[in-house]
Write an enzyme that holds these catalytic residues in place. Structure first.
Site, PDB file in Angstrom:
ATOM      1  N   CYS A  20       0.599 -94.995  30.828  1.00 54.44           N
ATOM      2  CA  CYS A  20       0.240 -95.371  32.174  1.00 54.44           C
ATOM      3  C   CYS A  20       0.187 -96.867  32.380  1.00 54.44           C
ATOM      4  O   CYS A  20       0.395 -97.652  31.493  1.00 54.44           O
ATOM      5  CB  CYS A  20      -1.156 -94.873  32.525  1.00 54.44           C
ATOM      6  SG  CYS A  20      -1.837 -93.763  31.338  1.00 54.44           S
ATOM      7  N   ASN A 252      -5.306 -96.089  28.931  1.00 53.18           N
ATOM      8  CA  ASN A 252      -3.864 -96.139  28.744  1.00 53.18           C
ATOM      9  C   ASN A 252      -3.641 -96.025  27.258  1.00 53.18           C
ATOM     10  O   ASN A 252      -4.049 -96.892  26.497  1.00 53.18           O
ATOM     11  CB  ASN A 252      -3.303 -97.454  29.280  1.00 53.18           C
ATOM     12  CG  ASN A 252      -1.831 -97.634  28.936  1.00 53.18           C
ATOM     13  OD1 ASN A 252      -1.176 -96.719  28.475  1.00 53.18           O
ATOM     14  ND2 ASN A 252      -1.321 -98.826  29.169  1.00 53.18           N
ATOM     15  N   GLY A 253      -3.027 -94.949  26.835  1.00 55.61           N
ATOM     16  CA  GLY A 253      -2.800 -94.758  25.417  1.00 55.61           C
ATOM     17  C   GLY A 253      -2.963 -93.317  25.061  1.00 55.61           C
ATOM     18  O   GLY A 253      -2.774 -92.445  25.898  1.00 55.61           O
ATOM     19  N   MET A 497      19.836 -88.001   0.940  1.00 57.29           N
ATOM     20  CA  MET A 497      20.683 -86.905   1.406  1.00 57.29           C
ATOM     21  C   MET A 497      19.920 -85.701   1.952  1.00 57.29           C
ATOM     22  O   MET A 497      20.452 -84.595   1.983  1.00 57.29           O
ATOM     23  CB  MET A 497      21.642 -86.435   0.300  1.00 57.29           C
ATOM     24  CG  MET A 497      22.699 -87.417  -0.090  1.00 57.29           C
ATOM     25  SD  MET A 497      23.620 -88.112   1.282  1.00 57.29           S
ATOM     26  CE  MET A 497      24.648 -86.748   1.778  1.00 57.29           C
ATOM     27  N   GLU A 913      21.945 -97.930  12.447  1.00 53.21           N
ATOM     28  CA  GLU A 913      21.193 -99.159  12.654  1.00 53.21           C
ATOM     29  C   GLU A 913      21.701-100.232  11.721  1.00 53.21           C
ATOM     30  O   GLU A 913      21.282-100.316  10.583  1.00 53.21           O
ATOM     31  CB  GLU A 913      19.705 -98.934  12.361  1.00 53.21           C
ATOM     32  CG  GLU A 913      18.945-100.253  12.416  1.00 53.21           C
ATOM     33  CD  GLU A 913      17.453-100.110  12.226  1.00 53.21           C
ATOM     34  OE1 GLU A 913      17.031 -99.137  11.597  1.00 53.21           O
ATOM     35  OE2 GLU A 913      16.742-100.995  12.719  1.00 53.21           O
ATOM     36  N   LYS A 964      12.916 -89.137   7.752  1.00 47.78           N
ATOM     37  CA  LYS A 964      11.708 -89.938   7.615  1.00 47.78           C
ATOM     38  C   LYS A 964      11.143 -90.340   8.959  1.00 47.78           C
ATOM     39  O   LYS A 964      11.002 -91.520   9.238  1.00 47.78           O
ATOM     40  CB  LYS A 964      11.957 -91.167   6.740  1.00 47.78           C
ATOM     41  CG  LYS A 964      13.187 -91.948   7.125  1.00 47.78           C
ATOM     42  CD  LYS A 964      13.357 -93.180   6.252  1.00 47.78           C
ATOM     43  CE  LYS A 964      14.703 -93.808   6.519  1.00 47.78           C
ATOM     44  NZ  LYS A 964      15.050 -94.873   5.619  1.00 47.78           N
ATOM     45  N   CYS A1129      32.026 -86.951  -0.552  1.00 50.14           N
ATOM     46  CA  CYS A1129      30.665 -86.903  -1.091  1.00 50.14           C
ATOM     47  C   CYS A1129      30.422 -85.553  -1.763  1.00 50.14           C
ATOM     48  O   CYS A1129      30.795 -84.519  -1.225  1.00 50.14           O
ATOM     49  CB  CYS A1129      29.658 -87.127   0.033  1.00 50.14           C
ATOM     50  SG  CYS A1129      27.962 -86.726  -0.403  1.00 50.14           S
ATOM     51  N   CYS A1135      22.273 -92.162  -3.238  1.00 54.74           N
ATOM     52  CA  CYS A1135      22.558 -93.232  -2.278  1.00 54.74           C
ATOM     53  C   CYS A1135      21.533 -94.351  -2.423  1.00 54.74           C
ATOM     54  O   CYS A1135      21.849 -95.516  -2.293  1.00 54.74           O
ATOM     55  CB  CYS A1135      22.516 -92.731  -0.848  1.00 54.74           C
ATOM     56  SG  CYS A1135      23.136 -91.088  -0.594  1.00 54.74           S
ATOM     57  N   CYS A1140      27.042 -94.704  -5.602  1.00 60.94           N
ATOM     58  CA  CYS A1140      27.962 -93.642  -5.218  1.00 60.94           C
ATOM     59  C   CYS A1140      29.326 -93.866  -5.865  1.00 60.94           C
ATOM     60  O   CYS A1140      29.989 -94.870  -5.610  1.00 60.94           O
ATOM     61  CB  CYS A1140      28.128 -93.614  -3.699  1.00 60.94           C
ATOM     62  SG  CYS A1140      29.277 -92.364  -3.150  1.00 60.94           S
TER      63      CYS A1140
END
Lengths: 1520, 474
Positions: A20, A252-253, A497, A913, A964, A1129, A1135, A1140
């Site tokens: 909010c 707010n939270g 993996m 990423e 994760k 693979c 990894c 690899c």
């Protein structure tokens, strides 16, 4: 009709979240005036972008205002209505919502009337509140209540005693209405019932609040203070009562630990007593009504504490304590206050900006992490405005006396009677000293001497050890993979993996009960915490023992055992047992059950009953610590699973009101890995002694697995340290800081346990598809028991291998196994359709071996059609994507190969990423393109520049990752090659850290802001949001849809990863079948489905998987691991070691040479899958893929599940089809409405043509205010599109803006633009700055000192890559977080400055907050350290501090400050420059250790190359 | 696991043989075992794969290869020895003679040299014997059940050992004078020294197994007696019916089945009495071995040691490629060109050769009449065609037929019990149980000829089936 409050399908209302905008306005002198209400209105209206509207775009999620009772107005009104009010504060007013059913309404009103009478007060009269509902949307109208005000004569009571009577009367009436009318009485609700404040609220968008209630426009309605609130809810089901402010607060939270807090409140109830309430206290119970939201619960408890006699700030300090760990400089008394209260109440943990008032004072506080923003200003007229954003109310600069922000854990406090602002220090030290808390603690707290000294291992009898290991289901793999790494390094083991083993309920093997639970984690609606870099706010300390009356405080309250962490070594528990202290009585109860009986399940059930009885008897005999022990397990007695025993005792005692009487300690052989400890704590254990784990470690040392030279205490220490870190990590995933709040919070979802089992023993846990019960649990125990005690043939090993992590014959089954890998590779390599079919058959054919939930689904056949009629494969493959794997996690070769393949078939590949090499934006001569269609934006923001964003077809915000969720990643320095470093705008060999949360998404409205930012960076681009399946993901997805995202991706829990802690790979998140079905259902229920696409990924391997997902609602499909297998693979699961051998998961040049994958391999795989899809479509009778989407009616459960565990599963909630009678869409139809049309940049662009098109120097001047958000991003996109990556020459386009800028000012600003802001900025200024320049300066006639004035908000320059920034004032928290190249000068900052920075240069000319440079691996900072205490504020884990002594440093610094002066005319910089020789010595240079090493190496190389630098350079003598 | 990227650091090192010049003069074993240091490096190459294809696809016994490698790498030989024996009763034999399908399934073999798995196995078990770790594991309790095992090849020995360890009384009947079957009489000493078998037999005798040699069931004792005396019988007589070559001239006396030839030499090596009449030695003779497989290769090595003048090995199939062909992709056992130690010692190998006729002088063969053939594929089936004009002849003093084996011999016990036979001629079984409920069978008797390692696997599984059966039928 939609119904709130009920579980429907997979949707659970309690999973709703909100975020909010909040605000408060107060006249310090207590002067009442209508203008205060008007200010409130202005705040709300200018915060409207922080709220949300539902599908009809008219219904708001809620808005409201809380202010002082307008006596004058009510006097006039009452006399008009024919009754007379006594003088102010001698009467109370209630704002009463009620049913539209007149009869019901009047019955409820009558009850209220009676209750008022019951407490000796008198009803003076009722007033129908005038309302005007023609402004409302359909959804709000459906739920609109009737609204009346009740006026009550105090009959002699006034002030606090009247408030208390009103409180009791209200609680009594609520209770009676609930009792008499049940669900029907739901509409009865008092927004406020007080003699000092009143609250107007409802299901509004901000402006509707004032249109709906004409009262608020009445000039006679005056107040000295007001609190306002604008709600953004993830999903919108009609409810007026959920709007805020509540009776005392606006929040707010989000309270993450709500279920624990609720349970503990229940535990306390029995002991509660207070003179204030006498015998009437029963009217207050239950303190928390079962349906109320987190904020409402908080409000109820706060109200209780206050009415019982604690002051409001005192109560707030109890409920939201600031962090008081050793890293904080706080007074001894204050620390003692917090510690004392820690023994009484656990924190209400979670992000919070909390504004509170009792009608006299107005205060605000933030949680210890400071995760919500709150800014304030004080005018020369003594008006204070507090709000989520600066600039919501505009004042001329000369009228502003002071500006500031709330700091983490701090309180801002205005007392309208004392007529002053009381500082955080003053108010808190006053409260901390009102009782001798420090002495109380010293005299009462129990810290057993010798406890936790140095844990030792226990010498072990090898013979019985292996027997017991088998009894508790240990495997040799576990010893090697889990226990050893923990004992060796004190770290949780890491793997890669993903997870491809069946859920516990589908596994043929007996599974520990722990494995039926999945950790919940925060996504979007609140942030995860970084337990490493921000560990200072976290704590594992706990008080264990008898809890006393919460409404009182005495020295005895803290007479409890203080544990620094919850892991007890074997000798600790002996010490506890033998301790001789009056107040510390331990009792052991035995958690075993008889197995030599015909009905083992009954025996187990009986033992559980006995367990609770024993606990109760122990308490009756005065025990304050109960040890639940399975040491009695034997040939005839099997151990009760420790989790079941713990939860049973915990809930058993809770139900009997006895849970507060004693602490629970678990002494069990069973727990050994992090998840086990988390579960035990989460279900009520206060401490755990994993005795067999310690014995096993000793055995491992004897076996030579651990060096004989290591002290055994060191090994035990390492193990405990690893568990501690693991618990902190798990807590932080959920955004919880203290174990005290985590204990009993039950932040888990059960998968595969039946309803009655869960309801009885794990009350309150979600378990949505049923599963096994006590009988099957008993069967699993018996299987282990037999393995332990039955004779084993000679020559067999003592322990099975296990195979949970690594495939072994006769071990746990894996979906990726020798057959599936070999067949798939054979298929794609040789274009061998038969081999692919064999592969698909091996995956799909789950009749014999169950692997996945979808394996238990069956298609309901339709009228088959010839396959020729089915949409061609070339169309279907366009719906396919590859998973987000960064160049970094996989090699350049593999990454580009995937991109080329997906571009050829018209699908989409994903950057992951880690940025992307701009050279890939140029198409190859053969027509191939390596440009990934999807560009990911994750928490590290690596390589996210305006150029990167401008080349995206779709931008994906990665909130979480299946392997994760809730965790950040770390790319160790040795993996950061030059190539990787270049892409990520960092330095080679310098470690890169991705923070656990996006630091610009702490809440749902923040996500909406980021979506807006990204759309500005590339108008027309689609934005998707990647979530991980867990219970409640559907409501989050609804919030995402309202936040204007175009696509939401639901990832299964089992997706692959380059590296992740094993406990996260195995125990977090849930299968996508559940997440996807829930999302689809909630989106349809909210009528939001038609505007958003749904994508799914996570171990999707075959056409059948695709069809199942499509029927459940998915439109697009991601393949991660399968695509890699196609490229070669074989699941080495190495990894994370970078080893690899196929050149895929590695950056090693030698290994990369071995990469043999081809785009054709991936193309073939996608086509094979699509052809399989077509075959199934033809059988089902679908011509077009889109016709299949959402047709959940074509799915059923496999008719004959003949599996001893899986037969109890019930998928009806998954196959639930929400009501679509009102033509709610079940798939995507229309694009989201564009919200960029009124963007300020379009106006700028009109004038900027000469600059952009001809490169002519241009200056533009304009006004700006906080509703103008993300200014500069669209302009930057235009520049990149026109001029390319390099943008314009420096300072070509200068834009001067006057006023308060909205969020994300200058986001992704391109080179050549200078934004010159005169006024102030909000959060996220300079986000992702990509080469431009931002100058923020104070207006000339401001009366205050710039370096004490907050001029920009939190999280400035997040993920910025290049450019420069000059800020003539202070910034908030997390300045320059993840900066990788920007030069910034600022005159003061808040906590966590330069966090995770990898490059760039920061100069701070004023104060810094704590935890500076946490996780800073690159770049430099120069900080003015006037009091020579900077080192105590700095996180020294990764950096060193130096003086500024080198000539080049001195020159650089001087030059920068001089430029700062030139751009801002800052008085502060003038002052420093004028006294340069004196000031220079006060600067500290902050250098990351890694970074310096690398720089020195680079310099040495340079020196060798050029030899231009004289060899005489002096060497600085390092002082460590 | 050994070392991260150990495979980059260390190359595969093949196990060296004794020099050809030296070894062709005796029948002693060929291998020169690697040093401990070298073994350490070789184990460091193992990547401890998430899916160990060596273990899961390659090894019929499912030896825990990654774990063994790791234990050896860490110097934990004793645990390695224990782990190895938990899946393999006779690693000292497979460590010598197994063609190591584990190595062709090793993930490293995809684009590198596989881990030296077989030799590591050899090292583990030899180390174990040397250290005295391999002790008898007699059953802790006796069950009182009696089992007869017929035939003492690898399958029979395994069945016997497994069942004895489970507490049953086991008698092994062997028609030859010595225990070991094919191990004893089929594999030449230079590949498997017979002392190796005796060493293992000592353990088995100590575990309580009764070995009766020189007894042919059906001749020396009746099948009825066997069924009466024992709760259960397991047939493991192997598949000793050799494939014949019925072409003109087959009757010459110097044309022998390979197994007869090899058996004689094995007896000679062990100083066992041999039947003098068919005794043939290759000394100074030209030998033609028909059949390109392992038995043929053993004939080549034996003939060499006997002092043959010239040796030919003829194979009707074409020469396999050097690299893995697409029809046997990884991790399958590839049909590739393999050169054995015997081939290295000197032998002319010829491919795509069909022998059409033998001719000779009096009773002795002197010449083979052959031609080249061509193989083509039609509808998935291989078709063979003679190539006209390619006829040629080879001189030979001895011809050895090494074209494989058909199935178990059907006379004797098989006939007497009237056991069901499957299409290829093997005993038909359902989970190792023949058509006669108390009669089980394992090894080549069931599978047809195959590897020693498969016989061991079959024996272990049959023993488990027998265990189950004994437990359920009272």
């Amino acid at each position: 009709m939609m119904q709130s409050g009920k579980n429907v399908g997979l949707y659970e209302p309690r999973r709703e979240h909100d975020g909010c905008g909040i605000g408060a306005v107060v006249n310090i002198n207590g002067q009442r005036d209508h203008s205060i209400i008007e200010y409130g209105k202005e705040i709300l209206i200018n915060l409207r972008h922080r709220g949300a509207a539902s599908a009809d775009e008219v219904t708001g999620d809620g808005a409201g205002i809380l202010f002082q009772i307008p006596h004058q107005f009510f006097q006039a009104e009452s006399s008009r209505l024919g009754f007379f009010l006594p003088e102010s504060s001698k009467y109370g007013v209630g704002m009463v919502f009620g049913s539209k059913d007149e009869e019901l309404r009047s019955k409820c009103d009558q009850i209220l009337d009676n209750c008022v009478g019951h407490y000796g007060m008198k009803v003076l009269g009722w007033r129908d509140v005038p309302t005007s509902n023609d402004c409302l949307g359909q959804i709000a109208l459906q739920a609109e209540p009737t609204i009346k005000q009740i006026f009550v004569d105090g009959a002699g009571l006034e002030g606090e005693s009247l408030e208390r009577a009103l409180y009791l009367a209200r609680k009594r009436s609520e209770k009676l209405v609930r009792k008499n009318f049940g669900q029907k009485g739901e509409d009865f609700y008092l927004t406020s019932f007080s003699c000092s404040t009143i609250c107007y609220k409802g299901m509004f968008m901000a402006w509707q609040l004032f249109a709906y209630y004409p009262d608020l426009a009445d000039e006679r309605v005056s107040s000295a203070l007001a609190i306002v609130h604008q709600r953004y809810s993830t999903n919108t089901f009609p409810s007026w009562r959920l709007a805020q402010p509540l009776r005392c607060v606006a929040h707010n939270g989000e309270i993450n630990t709500l279920s624990g807090n609720r349970n503990w409140m229940q535990a306390r109830q029995m002991k509660m007593s207070s003179e204030a309430f006498d015998d009437n206290i029963n009217d207050l119970f239950p303190i928390l009504s079962p349906q109320s939201s987190d904020s409402a619960c908080f409000d109820s408890v706060l109200e209780l504490l206050v009415r019982a006699g604690r002051s409001m700030p005192h109560s707030i300090m109890m409920m939201i304590p600031e962090a008081f760990g050793q890293s904080y400089h706080i007074s001894t008394d204050k620390r003692a206050f917090y510690e004392y209260h820690a023994s009484i109440m656990e924190p209400w943990d979670g992000p919070a900006a909390m504004l509170f008032t009792d009608g006299r004072i107005v205060g605000g506080t933030l949680d210890r992490n400071g995760l919500r923003p709150c800014r304030y200003l004080v005018t020369t007229d003594d008006v204070v405005i507090m709000s989520s954003e600066a600039g919501v109310v505009q004042f001329p600069p000369e009228k502003i006396r002071r500006k500031g922000r709330l700091q983490p854990g701090h309180m801002f406090f205005v007392d309208t009677v004392e007529r002053r602002i009381i500082s955080d220090n003053e108010i808190k030290s006053k409260i901390a000293r009102q009782k001798p808390y420090r002495r109380w603690l010293d005299e009462n707290r129990i810290e057993l001497r010798g406890l936790f000294d140095a844990p030792k291992l226990v010498n072990t009898d090898i013979q019985t050890l292996s027997q017991r290991l088998r009894l508790f289901g240990y495997t040799s793999e576990e010893l090697k993979t889990i226990l050893l790494p923990m004992a060796l390094n004190g770290q949780e083991p890491v793997g890669s993996m993903g997870n491809d083993v069946p859920l516990a309920v589908l596994s043929d093997r007996p599974k520990l009960l722990f494995n039926y639970f999945k950790q919940l984690f925060a996504q979007v609606t609140n942030p995860a915490i970084d337990p490493l870099r921000e560990g200072l706010v976290m704590s594992l300390m706990n008080f264990v023992g008898k809890k006393l009356n919460i409404l009182a405080e005495t020295p005895e309250h803290c007479r409890q055992l203080k544990l620094p962490h919850p892991i007890l070594a074997n000798e600790d528990i002996d010490r506890l047992r033998t301790a001789k202290r009056k107040d510390l009585k331990t009792a052991s109860i035995s958690a075993v059950f008889d197995i030599n009986v015909p009905n083992v399940a009954a025996s187990l059930r009986q033992a559980l009953v006995g367990l609770v009885n024993s606990a109760r008897q122990a308490i009756d005999k005065g025990a304050s610590l109960i040890i639940i022990s399975d040491r009695q397990a034997s040939q005839t007695k099997a151990p009760i699973p420790s989790l079941l025993a713990t939860a049973t005792v915990h809930h058993g005692l809770l139900n009997r009101g006895l849970r507060g009487e004693a602490g629970l300690i678990v002494e069990s052989a069973e727990p050994r890995e992090v998840m086990h400890f988390c579960l035990l704590c989460g279900y009520g254990a206060n401490a755990i002694n994993p005795y067999l784990a310690f014995e096993t470690l000793d055995y491992l040392q004897q076996e030579g697995e651990l060096s004989p030279d290591t002290e055994s205490s060191q090994i035990a220490d390492n193990y405990i340290a690893a568990i501690k870190k693991g618990i902190l990590k798990t807590m932080s995933k959920m955004g919880i800081s203290t174990l005290r709040s985590y204990t009993g919070a039950q932040l888990f979802e059960a998968i595969g346990l039946n309803r009655s089992l869960v309801d009885q023993y794990f009350t309150g846990t979600s378990s949505r598809i049923g599963g096994i019960g006590l009988a099957e649990i008993a069967q699993e125990i018996i299987a282990r028991h037999s393995a332990a005690f039955e004779q084993r043939p000679s020559g067999t090993l003592e322990l099975d291998f296990g195979g949970e992590y690594y495939f072994r014959h006769n071990g746990q089954e894996h979906l990726w196994n020798p057959v599936t890998i070999a067949k798939l590779q054979q298929g794609v390599k040789y274009n061998d359709k038969q081999a692919y079919d064999d592969y698909a058959e091996a995956v799909n054919q789950q009749a014999k071996k169950l692997y996945t939930l979808r394996g238990l689904f069956e298609f309901i056949p339709g009228k088959a059609i010839p396959i020729e009629q089915v949409e061609p494969a070339s169309e279907i493959v366009k719906r396919f994507c590859t998973g987000a794997m960064s160049h970094g996690s996989i090699s350049k070769e593999a990454h580009e190969c995937l991109a080329v393949a997906m571009n050829r078939i018209g699908g989409m590949s994903n950057t992951g990423e880690g940025g992307e090499d701009p050279s890939r934006y140029i198409t190859d001569s053969n027509g191939d393109s390596k440009n990934c269609a999807i560009k990911q934006v994750a928490s590290g923001r690596f390589g996210v520049t305006i150029n990167y964003l401008s080349h995206a077809k779709e931008i994906q915000i990665k909130i979480a990752q299946g392997a994760k969720p809730g965790e950040g990643g770390q790319l160790p320095g040795h993996k950061v090659t030059e190539e990787i470093a270049a892409l990520r705008y960092s330095t080679p060999s310098v470690t890169l850290i991705s923070p656990p949360p996006h630091h610009d998404i702490y809440s749902i409205e923040d996500l909406a802001q980021l979506i807006y930012d990204l759309k500005c960076s590339n108008p027309g681009v689609k934005v998707s949001v990647k979530l991980v399946a867990e219970v409640g993901v559907g409501t989050i997805a609804a919030g995402v849809a309202k936040g204007n995202a175009d696509e939401v991706l639901i990832s299964g829990h089992d997706g692959g990863t380059g590296a992740s802690p094993l406990s996260s790979i195995k125990h977090t998140g849930c299968p996508w079948e559940l997440g996807l079905a829930e999302t689809q259902q909630v989106l349809i229920m909210n009528k939001l489905r038609d505007r958003i696409r749904l994508q799914v990924d996570g171990q999707i391997k075959t056409g059948r998987d695709v069809v199942v997902a499509a029927l459940l609602g998915a439109e697009r499909f991601g393949f991660g691991t399968a695509a890699l297998v196609a490229l070669g693979c074989t699941l080495l699961r190495k990894c994370h070691e970078g080893a690899c051998p196929f050149g895929i998961g590695t950056q090693d040049p030698e290994l990369r040479k071995r990469f043999a994958g081809k785009p054709e391999d991936v193309e073939r795989f996608m086509y094979f899958v699509a052809e399989e899809v077509r075959r199934i479509m033809s059988q089902l009778g679908f011509e077009k893929f889109e016709d299949m989407v959402g047709r959940v009616d074509r799915l059923q459960t496999t008719t004959a599940i003949d599996h001893w565990k899986a037969k109890g599963l019930d998928f009806s909630a998954v196959f639930h089809q929400p009501d679509v009678s009102e033509k709610s869409a079940v798939r995507f139809f229309d694009a989201q409405p564009s919200r960029l049309t009124d963007h300020l940049d379009w106006k700028i662009l009109e004038q900027a043509k000469p600059a952009i098109e001809q490169g002519r120097k241009t200056t533009i001047e304009m006004a700006i205010r906080n509703t103008n958000r993300t200014v500069g991003a669209i302009v930057s996109n235009q520049i990149i599109k026109t001029c390319g990556e390099k943008g314009l020459p420096d300072d070509t386009l200068r834009i001067v803006l006057q006023g308060s800028a909205g969020q994300s000012f200058g986001a992704f600003l391109a080179p050549g633009v200078t934004l010159n802001l005169v006024g102030e900025g909000n959060d996220y200024l300079g986000k992702g700055l990509s080469g431009g320049r931002i100058v923020v300066k104070m207006p000339e006639n401001s009366p205050f000192m710039s370096h004490e004035n907050i001029i920009v908000g939190n999280t400035v320059l997040y993920g910025a890559t290049s450019g420069e920034v000059f800020i003539n004032g202070m910034a908030g928290e997390r300045f320059c977080v993840r900066n990788s190249g920007v030069t910034a000068v600022v005159e003061g900052i808040g906590d966590h400055g330069c966090e995770y920075m990898t490059g760039g240069l920061v100069v701070v000319l004023g104060k810094t907050g704590c935890n500076f440079a946490a996780g800073m691996s690159g770049g430099l900072a120069y900080v003015l350290d006037e009091v020579q205490l900077f080192d105590t504020m700095c996180n020294l884990d990764m950096v060193e501090l130096e003086n500024v002594w080198k000539e080049e440093d001195k020159n650089l610094l001087f030059d920068l400050i001089q430029r700062h002066f030139q751009w801002t005319q800052s008085a502060r910089s003038r002052y420093i420059l004028d006294a340069w020789p004196d000031m220079l010595g006060r600067f500290v240079k902050v250098v990351p250790i890694d970074y310096r090493r690398v720089l020195e190496k680079m310099r040495a190389a340079e020196q060798r190359d050029t030899e231009t630098i004289p060899a005489t350079e002096e060497v600085f003598p390092w002082v460590k | 696991m050994g070392e991260v990227k150990g495979f980059l650091k260390y190359k595969r090192r093949e196990v060296p043989y004794r020099p050809v010049k030296e070894r062709i003069h005796d029948f002693a074993e060929l291998d020169l075992p690697l040093t401990p240091e070298q073994i350490h490096q070789q184990t460091a190459r193992c990547m401890d794969c998430g899916i160990p294809f060596c273990h899961a696809t390659g090894c019929p016994l499912k030896n825990c290869i990654p774990d063994l490698n790791e234990l050896v790498y860490k110097g934990k030989w004793r645990q390695a020895c224990e782990l190895l024996h938990s899946t393999n009763n006779f690693p000292e034999i497979t460590g010598r003679v197994c063609p190591a399908p584990c190595e062709t399934a090793c993930t490293l073999s995809i684009n590198d040299e596989p881990v030296l798995i077989r030799h590591i196995e050899f090292q583990i078990v030899e180390h174990g014997f040397k250290q005295g770790w391999i002790k008898p594991l007699p059953a802790k309790r006796k069950t009182g059940r009696k089992v007869a095992v017929v035939g003492s090849g690898p399958a029979g020995l395994v069945v016997a050992q497994q069942l004895a360890r489970a507490g049953h009384s086991v008698v092994v009947f062997e028609k030859d004078e010595q225990i070991g079957g094919l191990l004893r009489y089929g594999i030449p000493d230079f590949k498997l020294a017979k002392s190796i078998i005796y060493r293992r037999l000592e353990q088995m005798i100590a575990e309580g197994i009764d070995f009766q040699t020189g007894i042919s069931v059906g001749e020396d004792i009746s099948t009825r007696y066997l069924k009466k005396r024992f709760d259960c019988v397991c047939l493991t007589m192997g598949a000793s019916q050799p494939r014949d070559l019925n072409i003109p001239g087959r009757g010459y006396e110097n044309i022998l089945f390979a197994m007869d030839y090899l058996k004689t030499q094995n007896k000679l090596c062990a100083n066992e009495p041999v039947d003098e009449s068919p005794l043939i030695t290759a000394k100074n003779k030209i030998v033609a071995v028909i059949g390109g497989g392992d038995t043929g290769s053993d004939c080549v090595g034996t003939a060499q040691r006997q002092g043959a003048k010239q040796i030919y090995q003829l194979e009707i199939l074409p020469q396999p490629p050097d690299a893995r062909p697409p029809d046997t992709p990884w991790p399958m056992w590839p049909r590739i060109m393999r050169t054995t130690s015997s081939h290295e010692e000197g032998c002319q190998r010829r491919w795509s050769v069909m022998t059409k006729k033998f001719s000779g002088v009096e009773t002795r063969v002197t010449r083979l009449h052959c031609c080249q053939v061509e193989w083509t594929r039609e509808n998935g089936d291989w078709k063979m065609k003679e190539l006209s004009g390619t006829d040629f002849t080879l001189e030979a003093d001895i011809v050895l037929l090494a074209m494989g084996f058909l199935h178990v011999t059907h006379n004797g016990i098989v006939n007497e019990l009237g056991l069901k036979i499957d299409k290829p001629g093997n005993l038909a079984v359902n989970n190792y149980q023949t058509s006669e409920p108390s009669v089980f069978a394992a090894g080549d008797t069931v599978n047809g000829t195959s590897l020693v390692v498969r016989a061991i696997d079959s024996g272990r599984q049959a023993a488990a089936a027998i265990e189950d059966w004994l437990r359920t039928c009272s």
